[in-house]
Design a protein around this motif. Structure first.
Motif, short mmCIF file in Angstrom:
data_model
loop_
_atom_site.label_atom_id
_atom_site.label_comp_id
_atom_site.label_asym_id
_atom_site.label_seq_id
_atom_site.Cartn_x
_atom_site.Cartn_y
_atom_site.Cartn_z
N ALA A 23 0.86 -1.18 0.00
CA ALA A 23 0.00 0.00 0.00
C ALA A 23 0.90 1.23 0.00
N GLU A 24 0.80 2.03 -1.04
CA GLU A 24 1.65 3.21 -1.16
C GLU A 24 1.36 4.22 -0.05
N GLY A 25 2.43 4.74 0.52
CA GLY A 25 2.28 5.81 1.48
C GLY A 25 1.92 5.41 2.89
N ASP A 30 2.47 2.70 11.46
CA ASP A 30 1.39 1.74 11.22
C ASP A 30 1.95 0.38 10.78
N LYS A 31 3.06 0.42 10.06
CA LYS A 31 3.67 -0.84 9.57
C LYS A 31 4.26 -1.67 10.71
N ILE A 32 4.61 -1.02 11.80
CA ILE A 32 5.21 -1.77 12.92
C ILE A 32 4.24 -1.98 14.08
N ASP A 33 3.00 -1.59 13.84
CA ASP A 33 1.96 -1.76 14.87
C ASP A 33 1.15 -3.02 14.58
N PRO A 34 1.32 -4.09 15.38
CA PRO A 34 0.62 -5.36 15.11
C PRO A 34 -0.90 -5.23 15.09
N SER A 35 -1.44 -4.21 15.73
CA SER A 35 -2.89 -4.05 15.77
C SER A 35 -3.44 -3.29 14.57
N HIS A 36 -2.56 -2.72 13.76
CA HIS A 36 -2.99 -1.93 12.61
C HIS A 36 -3.18 -2.83 11.39
N SER A 44 6.94 1.02 -0.39
CA SER A 44 7.84 1.52 -1.43
C SER A 44 7.71 0.65 -2.68
N TYR A 45 7.48 1.31 -3.83
CA TYR A 45 7.39 0.57 -5.10
C TYR A 45 8.69 -0.18 -5.39
N LYS A 46 9.80 0.48 -5.14
CA LYS A 46 11.10 -0.13 -5.44
C LYS A 46 11.34 -1.36 -4.57
N THR A 47 11.02 -1.26 -3.28
CA THR A 47 11.20 -2.41 -2.39
C THR A 47 10.27 -3.54 -2.79
N MET A 48 9.03 -3.20 -3.12
CA MET A 48 8.07 -4.24 -3.51
C MET A 48 8.50 -4.92 -4.79
N GLU A 49 9.05 -4.15 -5.72
CA GLU A 49 9.54 -4.73 -6.97
C GLU A 49 10.69 -5.70 -6.70
N THR A 50 11.56 -5.33 -5.77
CA THR A 50 12.68 -6.20 -5.40
C THR A 50 12.18 -7.51 -4.83
N TYR A 51 11.22 -7.42 -3.91
CA TYR A 51 10.66 -8.63 -3.32
C TYR A 51 9.95 -9.48 -4.36
#
Length: 311
Positions: A23-25, A30-36, A44-51
């Motif tokens: 999800a962009e942005g 929020d990414k490190i909150d287990p309840s979110h 990141s588009y670049k990171t997602m492309e790498t994965y």
């Protein structure tokens, strides 16, 4: 897992899995909150492309070597086989860490996909990637990060395997250094008769195999085991086992015997060390032994064999 089917090409399937974690942005907090609901997401588009590139590579590897076309059927055993396949050529520390991270995100994406699709979701656990990463993390200084995967008594393990066909496969890996993908399916035309092995001073059988990266060549095994394999194939038209069942049999047998499980790859490691000794006992120099074993294991550079020696 019967009936489970994620349809489409490798690239289509990974595109569906990307939707589970991208999800962009998304904010870092929020990414490190287990309840979110965006927990563990990629923003990141670049990171997602790498994965996703790693996922695509994994999918194509499983399709080519294991005939596995459905991402939902990926298990820890397949993750281990793939990661071992990738680290065998002395990759950089950064490269193996990238693969490990990508496989971790794949685990999360599959769990989320399954939770959205089924009342009783499949649980994916790819922790094995961390074990492979730990042993490969210092590949530039192999002695420091070295993890010896040689089985001290491989014949004891093979003798106690439950499935007789698994015993044959393990013998082929131990005696010829074959990768696991080469011993799960063998056709009659791959049997190439016998030859005299000057290194061991005895007649051996030959199997033609196509392994990692499409590399082709001969795997040698004892004359006795070759006869057993040949007789089986003549009666059944082919030799075929399921990799996951083979891996489970090895792991369960090792645990029962109180031996640390090193997977089917442990037989290949044991072959490498034994074969290098055989070359040296036959008058070859250390460097010549390394090169000879590298060729037999379908490598080109002699230095690859040092991976199995720890330096």
């Amino acid at each position: 897992m019967q009936g489970i089917k994620m349809r489409g090409s490798v690239y289509y399937q990974t595109s569906q899995l990307v939707k589970m974690i991208f999800a962009e942005g998304v904010k870092k907090k929020d990414k490190i909150d287990p309840s979110h609901h965006h927990y563990n997401y990629v923003s990141s588009y670049k990171t997602m492309e790498t994965y996703r590139n790693v996922w695509n590579n994994l999918g194509n590897y499983l399709k080519e070597h294991w005939k596995l076309k459905n991402f939902e059927l990926i298990t820890a055993e397949y993750i281990e086989a793939y990661f071992e396949y990738k680290v065998e050529y002395y990759p950089s520390k950064q490269y193996v860490e990238k693969i490990s991270s990508a496989l971790g995100k794949l685990e999360f994406a599959l769990n989320r996909y399954s939770a959205n699709k089924y009342e009783e979701p499949i649980e994916y656990n790819f922790d094995i990637r961390q074990q492979v990463l730990n042993s490969a993390r210092k590949f530039k200084q192999v002695a420091d990060g070295y993890h010896n995967r040689v089985y001290p008594d491989p014949h004891l393990i093979i003798h106690n395997l439950k499935n007789p066909l698994h015993k044959i496969a393990a013998h082929i890996q131990l005696e010829g250094g074959a990768r696991s993908e080469a011993v799960t399916f063998i056709k009659q035309e791959q049997l190439r008769g016998t030859i005299y092995d000057e290194i061991e001073g005895q007649t051996v059988g030959q199997i033609w195999t196509k392994e990692k990266g499409g590399k082709e060549g001969i795997v040698m095994l004892s004359y006795e085991m070759y006869k057993i394999l040949k007789n089986y194939i003549e009666k059944n038209k082919q030799f075929k086992i399921k990799y996951q069942e083979y891996a489970n049999d090895i792991r369960n047998t090792c645990i029962k015997l109180g031996i640390k499980p090193e997977g089917s790859h442990g037989f290949r490691w044991t072959f490498a060390q034994n074969r290098i000794r055989a070359y040296q006992d036959n008058g070859y120099s250390y460097e010549q032994a390394l090169q000879g074993v590298s060729w037999e294991m379908k490598h080109y550079r002699a230095s690859i064999s040092e991976h199995y020696l720890g330096g």
